[in-house]
Design an enzyme around this catalytic site. Structure first.
Site, PDB file in Angstrom:
ATOM      1  N   ARG A 100      -9.149  -8.483  -9.831  1.00  0.00           N
ATOM      2  CA  ARG A 100      -8.970  -9.288 -11.023  1.00  0.00           C
ATOM      3  C   ARG A 100     -10.235 -10.079 -11.321  1.00  0.00           C
ATOM      4  NH1 ARG A 100      -7.891 -14.305 -11.990  1.00  0.00           N
ATOM      5  NH2 ARG A 100      -7.266 -14.898  -9.884  1.00  0.00           N
ATOM      6  N   LEU A 129       3.314 -20.072 -15.034  1.00  0.00           N
ATOM      7  CA  LEU A 129       2.906 -19.762 -16.407  1.00  0.00           C
ATOM      8  C   LEU A 129       3.801 -18.697 -17.017  1.00  0.00           C
ATOM      9  CD1 LEU A 129      -0.982 -19.751 -16.263  1.00  0.00           C
ATOM     10  CD2 LEU A 129       0.546 -21.455 -17.262  1.00  0.00           C
ATOM     11  N   ALA A 130       4.053 -17.630 -16.260  1.00  0.00           N
ATOM     12  CA  ALA A 130       4.861 -16.543 -16.821  1.00  0.00           C
ATOM     13  C   ALA A 130       6.322 -16.964 -16.967  1.00  0.00           C
ATOM     14  CB  ALA A 130       4.736 -15.303 -15.932  1.00  0.00           C
ATOM     15  N   HIS A 190      -6.592 -14.851  -2.156  1.00  0.00           N
ATOM     16  CA  HIS A 190      -6.455 -15.708  -3.313  1.00  0.00           C
ATOM     17  C   HIS A 190      -5.418 -15.206  -4.308  1.00  0.00           C
ATOM     18  CE1 HIS A 190      -7.542 -18.324  -6.527  1.00  0.00           C
ATOM     19  NE2 HIS A 190      -8.006 -17.362  -7.277  1.00  0.00           N
ATOM     20  N   ARG A 194     -16.112 -10.955  -7.434  1.00  0.00           N
ATOM     21  CA  ARG A 194     -15.505 -11.554  -6.249  1.00  0.00           C
ATOM     22  C   ARG A 194     -15.450 -10.603  -5.050  1.00  0.00           C
ATOM     23  NH1 ARG A 194     -10.441 -14.730  -9.159  1.00  0.00           N
ATOM     24  NH2 ARG A 194     -11.741 -16.335 -10.105  1.00  0.00           N
TER      25      ARG A 194
END
Lengths: 249, 637, 244
Positions: free
Chosen positions: B435, B43-44, B401, B330
């Site tokens: 995150r 994506l980046a 992850h 999470r």
């Protein structure tokens, strides 16, 4: 379980290549197919031989990298499944498994089971996009899209570009891949301005790459891990014919 | 090492605007004169390459996969956050900012996070214009859902394939620029090293993975968008090829590495089934919306799950966190699962799993409703485990992850090496110590579409650039060292495969630097890793040669870097004497076993500077100040 | 917001040749010519079935066709041209498709490719041979010249006698049976396929309508066409008075 593997081995692009037989034992039914190949490779390395090269990356069925023809069927016997999600419980002790690379003039074999699929990228470069630059776009909700159309678009957009459609097609045709991209944009208002240009240019590139022609066997749909419907091919035909016949570009 | 974050002046909401105005511009006609190397096409990387090329810069883009479309961003399932407030439920830029800073356990830079929240809305507009088929309501407008325990619905999604669709959007923009000749794309090409000339990043050394050629590429700036380092644990939800090499090599060339110990363990993954396991599969976090997590009260209770009566079950998340229940963040959910397994109450053959049970939801909503929501996930689960989750509860266990740590960057996304910019998961900037769900996609695209195009221009306009040639000394030296290293790997001709070393490293990291850490364990890891590394260079067997497609050699180079990098992670974990987010130090917990942050002593980013192979790296601190969101105890009780 | 740069990338001018050479253009030509040929096969069959009404209608029909004169030649020309385009296009596609997979699979299997679809080139080639034979048989009269000279009491070419007597030969009848079976096979894939190639299918149209259209047309043609030789051979059609 114990298995016999008949694998395609080929050193590089110019090597002729051929099938080589391997015996593998102690395969657990819990293993994925690629983990079985990992075990084979570990044993080959231990014996001082070179491991079998194959493409894989995400191993969760979405990146589209894995590409093996197993017993004559791309991605193996399970429908709607990539090789990386195929598990050994699908096979029986004593089975002989044939493992071959995707076969198409447009996908040359680079080594063993690895093929070059950049032809797909070049098809996308020819027109598989909406020409917007970053910035200056309208608010996301400025143009409503009927849910049914958005769903059709999403169905087509789920293509992972693995190339199984080409590998399965008796003519090595890429129509399902190209159709999926054309269909994704066809069902969105954002894609309409360039629809004519997109279809002709992508088909032109597809032909130039040396893919075969669709003769409506629908084998592509049967092996597609994302189960993309051949309606996208009908839509591609329609887009292309309309453009060519009306002369719009 | 000077850590100047270059946070702009002014009130938080105006910082980015002020900065954009003050940044220097490159004359449109001059943009052609500048060349940018972008490594990575996720994506980046893809969004940066496309956006920079649209502006007129010449871009050369590298990726190790066979196509730019395969980067691991494609695997993100859940969604992407934005502060659009379309559902009218009280969301705002400020709330997204607040949630992200708090979710990150107050270890992120406020100004960066605020900018991220501001840009989130433009990302959605951009993606829709590119033809990303987001889910829609019957009225034709975009649908939103609540995700990862957020109290507002701000997550945009495209079935369970949001990452794929966003990546294909960025990929198509990139392909358009490739077709126009503005981007030179080099797939199946792996970065081996960074070339620094006169203190500035001016190029990279790469290996053509098909023919084995090692060569240099030069540019006026280098952008790394090479993802995270979760595969240091061997087993993770990352793709097999994900690696730390580019970031680690940059670190060794002088870039500061920030918060390497901040790794995220995702609570809902399919458990390990045996030694053959090569990777872990994530099941979307959304499953916790309707599934209940439990284990038997008694560790010796080996009855099949449906036969265990209610009174013998421990719904431990609901018991410990009555207000958030199964929807705790999470890090909290993962740690709780580990605790019950450590108590010997784990389920399944390995004892390393907990149940995620849909029986109640199926009874309440009906099987059809559950199928509507999670059909594809249930299907995937059944494919992998051969168990039907409609009848038996799922077995889940946490897995590595995402990595919040990464190369240190300033507000302009530039590392401590001038000209070296770092985007997406590869940098450390926005997520702090933990995150939140649906934030990774947002950050990758914000960096690539909307930040780097401005800040790189500022960098170009702020100095003069001597032309460099790839045959000059700095390039030749770096290339030689990279090529020599490959040859050394081939020349060891030892007895153990690369994978066996990687697995062993993964076990060390998981054991001592995984979900919970203590000083003793970390010190032990710091003895084990160098010993393993020493054995690696003495006893690894890399078959084949250099001048050909050689996957063993590719892996060997990556594992060699993980063997060095693992040590930096452990050092950072020892140095951070607190528990925060994904970093849980057993010495720092409350009486109830909850994480205990130390805002007095540890409110900083720890940035590591390489000091040579024979010395430990040195830690520098970038102090973090919180002007808008006052650090508080994250309580989900 | 198309960028100026992308618009300047020129494209070779499109024309009929280019269209016909493109993969979809060629397929649409196959579909359209196939459609015309199918329509002919159907009309041909319906016309011939008049034989069951007795000698008078079929002979009158034959005479009518003969009397069209230049129009008949025009129709023949169009059909011939259609056939040639259909075959030429098919031949080109077959070559291209073979070339698209230069190395075959060692073990080849398929999930759903039908026999009819896979054998299109073979059935097509045999049908071409049959068309030549059929023209030689009933249009040029070179196969059974002794039957071609019959005339009915009105002096018209006695088609009824020619057909019924012609199919007394088991070899001729067997050849017609085989050829029509192949024609049915060819149509069963071809007719379903042409809708897809022209882009007019949708999933709901495809099943069952389009997918069954091919087998339905194929079966109808098979029954209709074979009724004549089989009925003749089995003696179900009354032998013409005075013949034999």
């Amino acid at each position: 379980m114990n298995l016999t593997l008949q694998m395609w081995r080929q050193r590089n692009l110019s090597d002729e290549g051929g099938m080589v037989q391997y015996e593998i034992s102690d395969v657990s039914p819990e293993m994925s197919f690629l983990e079985m190949l990992d075990i084979l490779n570990e044993s080959l390395i231990a014996r001082g031989q070179e491991p079998v090269a194959f493409d894989d990356d995400c191993r969760e069925g979405i990146c589209g990298m894995c590409s093996l023809v197993i017993n004559g069927i791309p991605h193996g016997p399970d429908s709607g499944t990539t090789v990386c999600q195929l598990h050994m419980r699908r096979f029986q002790d004593g089975d002989t498994i044939y493992i071959e690379p995707w076969r198409s003039r447009a996908f040359p074999v680079l080594r063993d089971l690895i093929v070059d699929r950049n032809a797909f990228d070049r098809i996308i470069q020819a027109g598989g996009y909406i020409s917007v630059n970053t910035g200056g776009t309208p608010d996301a909700n400025a143009i409503p899209v009927a849910k049914s159309e958005a769903d059709l678009s999403m169905d087509a957009a789920s293509c992972i570009g693995c190339g199984a459609c080409v590998a399965a097609c008796p003519n090595a045709s890429a129509m399902l891949f190209v159709g999926a991209k054309v269909s994704q944009f066809r069902h969105l208002p954002q894609g309409h301005t360039e629809r004519a240009r997109r279809a002709t240019r992508m088909v032109e590139q597809m032909d130039a790459e040396g893919f075969g022609n669709c003769t409506n066997h629908y084998e592509c749909m049967a092996v597609c891990p994302k189960e993309i419907d051949v309606r996208v091919i009908a839509e591609l035909n329609q887009e292309f014919l309309r453009t060519e016949l009306t002369g719009s570009e | 090492m000077i850590l100047d974050a270059k946070i702009p002046e002014g009130p938080m909401a105006q910082k980015w605007d002020n900065h954009r105005f003050r940044m220097k511009l490159v004359n449109p006609a001059n943009k052609r004169k500048y060349k940018v190397i972008v490594v990575g096409t996720g994506l980046a990387g893809a969004s940066a390459s496309a956006s920079l090329a649209e502006l007129g810069y010449r871009v050369e883009n590298f990726c190790f996969q066979d196509s730019a479309r395969r980067a691991h961003s494609i695997a993100a399932q859940g969604g992407i956050n934005a502060a659009k407030n379309y559902p009218n439920d009280g969301d705002s830029i400020y709330r997204l900012f607040y949630d992200t800073v708090k979710g990150g356990d107050f270890r992120a830079r406020e100004a960066n996070v605020y900018r991220l929240a501001q840009l989130s809305n433009e990302i959605i507009d951009q993606c829709v214009a590119q033809g990303v088929p987001f889910a829609r309501e019957y009225g034709g407008l975009l649908d939103n859902r609540s995700f990862g325990g957020a109290q507002v619905s701000r997550t945009f999604y495209a079935r369970g394939q949001t990452g794929q669709q966003l990546l294909l959007g960025a990929y198509s923009a990139l392909m358009r620029q490739v077709g126009l000749g503005n981007v030179t794309l080099r797939p199946r090409t792996e970065m081996l090293d960074l070339v620094v000339v006169g203190g500035r990043a001016r190029g990279i050394v790469v290996r053509d993975l098909i023919c084995g050629d090692v060569y240099c590429a030069s540019a006026d700036a280098v952008v790394l968008a090479t993802g995270g380092y979760g595969n240091v644990f061997y087993l993770s939800t990352n793709a097999m090829g994900s690696n730390v090499t580019a970031a680690h090599r940059a670190f060794k060339r002088g870039a500061g590495f920030a918060n390497p110990c901040f790794t995220q363990i995702h609570p809902t993954c399919i458990p390990v089934s045996g030694d053959h396991q090569s990777k872990l599969t994530l099941m979307s976090e959304s499953l916790r919306n309707d599934g209940r997590v439990w284990v038997p009260k008694d560790g010796d209770d080996h009855r099949a799950a449906p036969e265990i009566p209610e009174e013998d079950r421990d719904y431990y998340l609901e018991r410990r966190y009555p207000s958030f229940g199964n929807l705790v963040p999470r890090d909290v959910a993962s740690r709780a699962a580990k605790q019950v397994c450590d108590e010997g109450r784990g389920v399944g053959s390995s004892g390393l799993a907990v149940y995620l049970d849909f029986a109640d939801s199926i009874e309440r909503l009906g099987r059809d409703a559950i199928n509507q929501r999670y059909g594809n996930l249930f299907h995937m689960y059944e494919k992998i485990t051969d168990e039907n989750p409609y009848e038996l509860p799922m077995r889940i266990f946490p897995a590595v992850h995402y990595t919040m740590g990464g190369l240190w960057v300033d507000y302009n996304l530039m590392s401590t090496i001038p000209g070296l910019h770092v985007l997406g998961e590869a940098n450390f900037s926005d997520h702090g110590a933990n995150r939140l769900g649906a934030s990774a996609l947002m950050q990758g695209l914000a960096d690539g579409y909307f930040i780097i195009p401005y800040t790189i221009g500022h960098y170009f306009a702020s100095g003069s650039f001597e032309p460099v040639e790839t045959d000059q000394k700095e390039f030749e030296d770096t290339k030689k060292s990279a090529a020599d290293r490959l040859q050394r790997l081939l020349d060891v001709r030892g007895g153990r495969s690369v994978d066996s070393f990687h697995k062993e490293l993964g076990q060390i990291m998981w054991e001592h630097c995984g979900m919970s850490r203590n000083e003793g364990g970390l010190r032990k890891a710091l003895e084990l890793i160098p010993a393993l590394r020493e054995e690696f260079w003495r006893n690894v067997r890399v078959p084949g040669g250099n001048g050909e497609l050689n996957q063993s050699l590719e892996k060997a180079g990556r594992v060699a870097d993980f063997l060095e990098f693992g040590e930096v992670m452990c050092l950072d974990a020892i140095g951070r004497k607190e528990s925060c987010g994904g970093h849980f130090r057993e010495e720092h917990q409350t009486e109830e076993g909850e994480a205990l942050r130390d805002d007095e002593g540890c409110s900083h980013a720890s940035v590591w500077e390489y000091k040579g192979d024979d010395d430990f790296p040195v830690m520098h601190k970038e102090p973090l100040s919180f002007d808008l969101v006052k650090p508080s105890v994250r309580s989900y009780k | 917001m198309a960028s100026a740069a992308s618009a300047t990338r020129s494209r070779a001018p499109s024309g009929p040749v280019k269209f016909l050479r493109s993969s979809i253009g060629a397929k649409s030509v196959m579909a359209l010519t196939g459609l015309i040929l199918t329509a002919f096969v159907f009309g041909h069959m319906v016309g011939n079935l008049q034989i069951f009404l007795g000698p008078e209608p079929i002979n009158r029909y034959g005479h009518f066709l003969q009397s069209l004169g230049e129009l008949l030649w025009l129709i023949r020309f169009v059909l011939l041209a259609t056939l040639i385009v259909h075959i030429a296009s098919a031949a080109r596609l077959i070559v291209l498709n073979r070339r698209a997979r230069p190395i075959a699979y060692v073990l080849d299997d398929s999930v759903q490719v039908t026999f009819a679809a896979r054998t299109m080139p073979w059935t097509g080639m045999i049908l071409l041979a049959f068309v030549v034979y059929h023209l030689a048989h009933f249009t040029l009269g070179t196969v059974q010249p002794e039957l071609f000279s019959h005339h009915d009491e009105l002096g018209r070419h006695d088609i009824y006698a020619m057909v019924v007597l012609g199919f007394q030969d088991w070899f001729v009848t067997a050849w017609y049976v085989v050829a029509n079976a192949l024609l049915a096979l060819h149509l069963s894939h071809g007719v379903s396929s042409l809708f897809q190639s022209l882009g007019v299918t949708t999933p709901s149209l495809r099943w069952p309508l389009v997918d069954l259209a091919g087998p339905a047309v194929g079966t109808a043609v098979l029954i209709g066409n074979l009724a004549i030789p089989l009925a003749s051979w089995l003696g179900l059609l009354e032998l013409p008075y005075g013949a034999m």
